[in-house]
Design an enzyme around this catalytic site. Structure first.
Site: not given
Length: 154
Positions: A64-67
């Site tokens: 769940l990459p997030h930015a």
């Protein structure tokens, strides 16, 4: 909040393989650019910066990459299903093949966390992940993701 509010059908893609975690983050950035108009270089930079804080591979083949992205107005998502899993430094040391990327405005406090919790809850369901892995059609994947929540809520 519903997945259908942050994920558009054109933000779902099947990728045959990614050579590395870095390549996968570039694929997410490209998808965010085409589906949501986010600058791809900015998206990749933000994702890579977030990964330095700790890997976003949550286990069981899911990441769940997030930015946070400056000038973004709403929380938006992108989804990639990899036909061939890639090492993502996940907490269980297993390669990932289900990747849901989230991009939030710099100022989105609780909305970002709500979206992350929603995606996490959805992809924690092994039955949903099994259905996702059994399909290689982007439209079908979108339907599985957006209908999963409706069924859970019922």
């Amino acid at each position: 909040m519903q997945l259908s509010t942050i994920l558009k059908p054109e933000a779902v893609k099947v990728v045959s393989s990614a050579s590395s975690k870095k390549r996968l983050l570039h694929d997410l950035g490209d998808l965010a650019a085409s589906a949501h108009g986010i600058d791809p270089a900015r998206a990749v930079e933000a994702l890579m910066e977030r990964e330095t804080l700790g890997p976003t591979g949550v286990g069981h083949g899911v990441a769940l990459p997030h930015a946070r992205i400056e000038d973004l107005e709403d929380v938006v998502g992108v989804f990639i299903l990899l036909e061939k899993p890639v090492d993502f430094d996940a907490v269980d040391r297993q390669p990932v093949d289900i990747i849901f990327g989230l991009f939030a405005p710099e100022t989105a406090g609780v909305e970002h966390l709500k979206a992350l919790a929603l995606v996490s809850r959805t992809l924690r369901e092994q039955s949903i992940c099994k259905k996702l892995r059994a399909n290689a059609d982007a439209q079908t994947l979108y339907t599985i993701l957006t209908e999963a929540q409706t069924v859970q809520a019922a």
